[in-house]
Design an enzyme around this catalytic site. Structure first.
Site, PDB file in Angstrom:
ATOM      1  N   MET A  58       0.840  -1.184   0.000  1.00 44.50           N
ATOM      2  CA  MET A  58       0.000   0.000   0.000  1.00 44.50           C
ATOM      3  C   MET A  58       0.880   1.241   0.000  1.00 44.50           C
ATOM      4  O   MET A  58       0.991   1.953   0.985  1.00 44.50           O
ATOM      5  CB  MET A  58      -0.934  -0.016   1.206  1.00 44.50           C
ATOM      6  N   GLY A  59       1.605   1.471  -1.124  1.00 44.55           N
ATOM      7  CA  GLY A  59       2.287   2.728  -1.308  1.00 44.55           C
ATOM      8  C   GLY A  59       1.224   3.785  -1.216  1.00 44.55           C
ATOM      9  O   GLY A  59       0.330   3.827  -2.038  1.00 44.55           O
ATOM     10  N   THR A  60       1.248   4.569  -0.188  1.00 46.87           N
ATOM     11  CA  THR A  60       0.019   5.093   0.404  1.00 46.87           C
ATOM     12  C   THR A  60       0.169   6.528   0.853  1.00 46.87           C
ATOM     13  O   THR A  60       1.278   7.017   1.009  1.00 46.87           O
ATOM     14  CB  THR A  60      -0.304   4.202   1.632  1.00 46.87           C
ATOM     15  N   THR A  61      -0.956   7.157   1.136  1.00 42.64           N
ATOM     16  CA  THR A  61      -0.993   8.387   1.933  1.00 42.64           C
ATOM     17  C   THR A  61      -1.988   8.172   3.065  1.00 42.64           C
ATOM     18  O   THR A  61      -3.171   7.938   2.818  1.00 42.64           O
ATOM     19  CB  THR A  61      -1.431   9.587   1.091  1.00 42.64           C
TER      20      THR A  61
END
Length: 233
Positions: A11-14
């Site tokens: 989950m390359g995420t914010t």
């Protein structure tokens, strides 16, 4: 270049947690990727731990899910034994303990947020390695790199619920515009003395930032569309 579909789900995420005058607001995008391939464009990265505590998950999807599952199980036992809901600090310390004791195997950063009758709304950041940091606001994931200066300028103490939620939605939309690993929709969770409110903001309702293309139904629409005007802040 062929996408590697055997890579672990990430989950390359914010993810964002913000305190306000009366509670907390948690927010996240919804993109889950497997290498260069988007495995899920509408995942839910804000997970319930108890009735009054939630966690935002980033990093390895499998790692963050198993930590959340263990903490939810332990907190359920804790609530049964005490006969009252867990505090946010107890939940955050359980997350910290699991993350720190397994830091050589886990690749996940978490933000725990919630409200309890003893301390009100609280936000705790637990980054890679298992450090526990109480903060008025916390940001994490790959998109957080683009948001530190924005939060230094935009966050203020004593915000209202609406101001805090607008700040979270604006920040996630900014990260989506710049970070290729963040995208999809924006989900928010508001936790206060009155309970929990979940909100959902589709991608085509988010503000457009500099050089972003407006939502289109077809590739032909994109090719024929004029360049968007940058949005004023």
């Amino acid at each position: 270049m062929e996408p590697n579909l055997s890579e672990p789900h990430s989950m390359g995420t914010t993810i964002i947690g913000v305190t306000y005058n009366g509670g907390v607001v948690l927010g996240a995008d919804s993109r889950t990727s497997t290498g260069m391939y988007i495995a899920n464009r509408a995942s839910d990265k804000i997970t319930q731990l108890t009735d009054n505590v939630y966690v935002c998950r980033s990093g390895s999807a499998a790692d963050s899910q198993i930590v959340s599952d263990y903490v939810r199980y332990f907190l359920h036992q804790h609530t049964v034994q005490l006969g009252q809901p867990s505090t946010v600090k107890v939940a955050a310390n359980l997350v910290r303990m699991l993350s720190y004791n397994n830091k050589n195997m886990l690749q996940t950063g978490l933000i725990v947020g919630g409200w309890d009758k003893y301390e009100g709304g609280k936000i705790y950041g637990i980054p890679l390695g298992g450090t526990l940091v109480e903060q008025p606001f916390a940001i994490g994931g790959s998109g957080s790199s683009y948001l530190y200066g924005f939060f230094d300028q935009a966050w203020k103490e004593g915000m209202t619920k609406d101001e805090a939620e607008q700040l979270v939605v604006k920040a996630v939309s900014l990260a989506i515009a710049r970070d290729g690993a963040s995208g999809g929709v924006v989900r928010t969770v508001i936790i206060n003395s009155e309970g929990v409110t979940r909100n959902f903001y589709p991608g085509d309702t988010l503000p457009l930032w500099h050089e972003e293309l407006p939502p289109q139904n077809s590739l032909l629409d994109i090719l024929s569309a004029p360049s968007p005007e940058p949005m004023s802040t």
